[in-house]
Enzyme design. Structure first.
Site, PDB file in Angstrom:
ATOM      1  N   ASP A 297       0.833  -1.185   0.000  1.00  0.00           N
ATOM      2  CA  ASP A 297       0.000   0.000   0.000  1.00  0.00           C
ATOM      3  C   ASP A 297       0.880   1.251   0.000  1.00  0.00           C
ATOM      4  O   ASP A 297       1.895   1.304   0.696  1.00  0.00           O
ATOM      5  CB  ASP A 297      -0.904  -0.021   1.240  1.00  0.00           C
ATOM      6  CG  ASP A 297      -1.956   1.060   1.203  1.00  0.00           C
ATOM      7  OD1 ASP A 297      -2.591   1.234   0.162  1.00  0.00           O
ATOM      8  OD2 ASP A 297      -2.142   1.738   2.239  1.00  0.00           O
ATOM      9  N   GLU A 344       0.620  -0.746  -5.172  1.00  0.00           N
ATOM     10  CA  GLU A 344      -0.544   0.149  -5.148  1.00  0.00           C
ATOM     11  C   GLU A 344      -0.068   1.498  -5.650  1.00  0.00           C
ATOM     12  O   GLU A 344       0.653   2.208  -4.950  1.00  0.00           O
ATOM     13  CB  GLU A 344      -1.122   0.229  -3.737  1.00  0.00           C
ATOM     14  CG  GLU A 344      -2.388   1.079  -3.646  1.00  0.00           C
ATOM     15  CD  GLU A 344      -2.090   2.553  -3.416  1.00  0.00           C
ATOM     16  OE1 GLU A 344      -2.404   3.355  -4.330  1.00  0.00           O
ATOM     17  OE2 GLU A 344      -1.555   2.904  -2.368  1.00  0.00           O
ATOM     18  N   ASP A 397     -11.486   1.679  -0.226  1.00  0.00           N
ATOM     19  CA  ASP A 397     -11.553   3.088   0.144  1.00  0.00           C
ATOM     20  C   ASP A 397     -12.579   3.869  -0.676  1.00  0.00           C
ATOM     21  O   ASP A 397     -12.792   5.053  -0.427  1.00  0.00           O
ATOM     22  CB  ASP A 397     -10.180   3.757  -0.031  1.00  0.00           C
ATOM     23  CG  ASP A 397      -9.221   3.433   1.106  1.00  0.00           C
ATOM     24  OD1 ASP A 397      -9.693   3.124   2.211  1.00  0.00           O
ATOM     25  OD2 ASP A 397      -7.999   3.491   0.877  1.00  0.00           O
TER      26      ASP A 397
END
Length: 497
Positions: A297, A344, A397
Site C-alpha cells: 500500500d 498500489e 476506500d
C-alpha cells in the site's frame, strides 16, 4: 530484473478475484472456521480464484486494519472457536457461552490451559511440538509483541509513551521482571498467535485445494502505538522522548485541498539500510507465510514520501523526502527472488514512481471508477489497460460502484453509460463485466459490488474516523443465482483458472 517466478506463475493465466476482508464475514464464534470455509466454497462455485484481504493484524479501537498493533501478528478475534471444539480444546457448552468478546477471551484462556496441561500434548493436529516450532520460527517478533500487549493490559490508558519509564524505554531488568510476573498472560498471548497461524494456514490449504490464491496487503507505514515502534525505536524518526519527530501524510491535491495527516512515524531509512533492511525482510517473510500475492500500500512512498514535521502537523507544511527506492527493492529481491509483490500506484503518481515500478516489473492497479475524468488517455479506462496490471471495479476506500454511479452528475453518468455500453443489466454489472473484459490478467471485484449494494455497503471513507470497517456480509441477502451468474462471466471472459 526478470519477472519474479511466483508472481508470474500466479498471473500466468487470466483470473478473477474478490476483495473481502475477513471481518466482513458473518460468524458468531470467529472467522477462521466454518464462516471462512463457506466463503471459499462460494468462490469455488463462482469460479473466483483469488481472495484479496486487507492487513490481518490486531487493530486499535478504531478497527482500522491499516493502524495495527503489529506488522506480524494476526488478529486474535479471527480465531474460530468452533474449530477448538473439533480439536477437543473446549466443549460445545463452553462454545455456546462465548457470545461477547470477554467471554471469547475466557474460552481461549480455558483452551490454552488445557493445551499446556494435557499430558499427551495433542489436540487433533495441535501439538506442543508445533507450538514450540511456531515460537522458534517467529522469535524475532513474537516475544516483543506479547510483552507489548501484556503491558498495555496493565496500563490501558494512552500509548506506550505513557508507560513507566523503565518499560517504555525497555530496560532489560524491568522487562524480565514484568515477564516473570505475567508469565500466564504471555503464554496465552503466544497461544493465541499460534492458533491464528494454525487456523490461517489450514484456511490457505483449504483454498489452495480449490485452486484459490490468497492475496494480502502491507501498509507501507506502521502505527506509532505498535509493538514494532516500541521494540525498535532506532529505526524510526523519533524524538528522545519516543514521540514522532516527523509523521506521514499526503500533500494537498484535487481530492484533498488541505492534504492528509496520517500520523504514522516515518522510517529512518539509512538506519534500516545498515543491516540490509532486515526489519523489512522479517516483515515480508511473515506475509509470504500468509499469502500468495502481496500488495504494498502507498508504493509511491518507496520513491518519495510526504514528510510532515510533528511540530507543524498541517499537511501543507510537509515536503517530499527521498525514499530508499531501488536499493530497498534490490534487497527485497535478493532475499526473496520470487517475492510476489503488487504495487498500489493509485492517486497522484509521478513519472519516477512508475519508472521504479516498471524497473522491477511490478504489477500496478487500475480502477474502473477512476476512469471518467473526461480524458480518453485516462489509464483507468479499459482501452488503456496493460496485461501485467490488475483491474478493480472499486477498492475498499471507495464507495460501492452502484453508490458511486448514483452520485455522479448527469453528464458524467451519461459518459459512463456510453463508455460501458447501454446494457440492460443494472449497475454495477456493466462495470464488473468491463473489468472482466480487460486485458489485465487479474480482475478483482469487491464483494459489495458482486452483491449490487449501494452506498450503505461502503466499507471505509478515508479521512473519517467513525462508521468504517463495520460492514458485514449477509448470506441471506445473497441471491441463490449469484455464484452461477459470476461463473458465467468468469468463463465468458477466459478467467477460469
Amino acid at each position: 530484473m526478470s519477472v519474479h517466478h511466483k508472481l508470474s506463475e500466479a498471473l500466468a493465466h487470466r483470473r478473477a478475484g474478490v476483495l473481502l476482508h475477513p471481518t466482513c464475514l458473518p460468524s458468531q464464534h470467529g472467522l477462521l472456521g466454518n464462516s471462512a470455509r463457506r466463503f471459499v466454497d462460494f468462490m469455488t462455485e463462482a469460479g473466483l480464484s483469488v481472495w484479496q484481504t486487507l492487513p490481518l493484524g490486531p487493530t486499535h479501537a478504531d478497527l482500522s486494519p491499516y493502524q495495527s498493533l503489529s506488522a506480524h501478528a494476526g488478529n486474535q478475534d479471527f480465531i474460530g472457536l468452533e474449530d477448538l471444539v473439533h480439536a477437543g480444546l473446549i466443549s460445545e457448552t463452553e462454545l455456546d457461552g462465548a457470545e461477547s468478546r470477554i467471554q471469547r477471551q475466557s474460552v481461549i484462556a480455558t483452551a490454552c490451559e488445557r493445551f499446556f496441561n494435557h499430558t499427551e500434548g495433542r489436540f487433533h493436529g495441535l501439538t506442543l511440538a508445533e507450538f514450540e516450532a511456531f515460537r522458534t520460527a517467529n522469535d524475532d517478533w513474537l516475544e516483543d509483541y506479547c510483552l507489548f500487549c501484556a503491558i498495555r493490559k496493565v496500563y490501558p490508558e494512552g500509548s506506550w509513551l505513557s508507560w513507566p519509564p523503565e518499560l517504555r524505554n525497555r530496560d532489560p531488568v524491568a522487562l524480565e521482571h514484568f515477564a516473570a510476573t505475567h508469565a500466564e498472560t504471555l503464554r496465552r498471548l503466544q497461544f493465541e498467535q499460534f492458533l491464528f497461524d494454525f487456523q490461517w494456514s489450514r484456511l490457505r490449504e483449504y483454498a489452495h485445494e480449490r485452486g484459490i490464491l490468497m492475496f494480502g496487503d502491507i501498509p507501507i507505514f506502521v502505527a506509532h502505538d505498535s509493538a514494532d515502534v516500541w521494540a525498535a525505536p532506532h529505526l524510526f524518526k523519533l524524538k528522545v522522548s519516543g514521540e514522532p519527530e516527523f509523521v506521514a501524510g499526503v500533500p494537498p491535491d484535487y481530492f484533498s485541498p488541505e492534504g492528509q495527516h496520517w500520523g504514522n512515524p516515518l522510517y529512518d531509512w539509512p538506519a534500516m539500510a545498515q543491516d540490509g533492511y532486515q526489519w523489512w525482510m522479517s516483515r515480508l517473510e511473515t506475509q509470504r507465510h500468509f499469502f500468495d500475492l502481496i500488495r504494498i500500500d502507498h508504493f509511491r512512498g518507496l520513491q518519495a514520501y510526504w514528510e510532515i514535521p510533528a511540530a507543524h502537523p498541517t499537511p501543507k507544511n510537509g515536503y517530499w523526502a527521498a525514499g530508499p527506492g531501488a536499493d530497498f527493492l534490490d534487497a527485497c529481491f535478493q532475499q526473496f527472488p520470487d517475492l510476489p509483490l503488487v504495487a498500489e500506484n493509485l492517486g497522484m503518481i509521478s513519472d519516477d514512481v512508475e519508472t521504479l515500478r516498471h524497473h522491477f516489473r511490478l504489477p500496478g492497479m487500475t480502477v474502473i471508477q477512476f476512469g471518467f475524468d473526461g480524458s480518453a488517455a485516462n489509464p483507468h479506462l479499459v482501452h488503456n489497460h496493460h496485461r501485467g496490471d490488475l483491474v478493480y471495479s472499486g477498492t475498499h476506500d471507495n464507495d460501492t460502484t452502484l453508490g458511486w454511479y448514483l452520485s455522479l452528475d448527469e453528464h458524467t453518468r451519461e459518459y459512463v453509460d456510453n463508455y460501458l455500453g447501454h446494457s440492460s443489466e443494472p449497475m454495477p454489472w456493466p462495470a464488473i463485466r468491463t473489468a472482466f473484459q480487460s486485458v489485465c490478467q487479474l480482475a478483482v471485484i469487491p464483494m459489495q459490488d458482486l452483491l449490487g449494494l449501494d452506498s450503505r455497503g461502503r466499507f471505509n471513507t478515508p479521512g473519517t474516523i467513525t462508521g468504517n470497517w463495520a460492514w458485514k456480509l449477509d448470506w441471506g441477502s445473497c441471491p441463490a443465482s449469484l455464484a452461477g451468474h459470476i461463473h458465467h462471466l468468469v468463463r465468458l471472459y477466459g478467467r477460469l483458472p
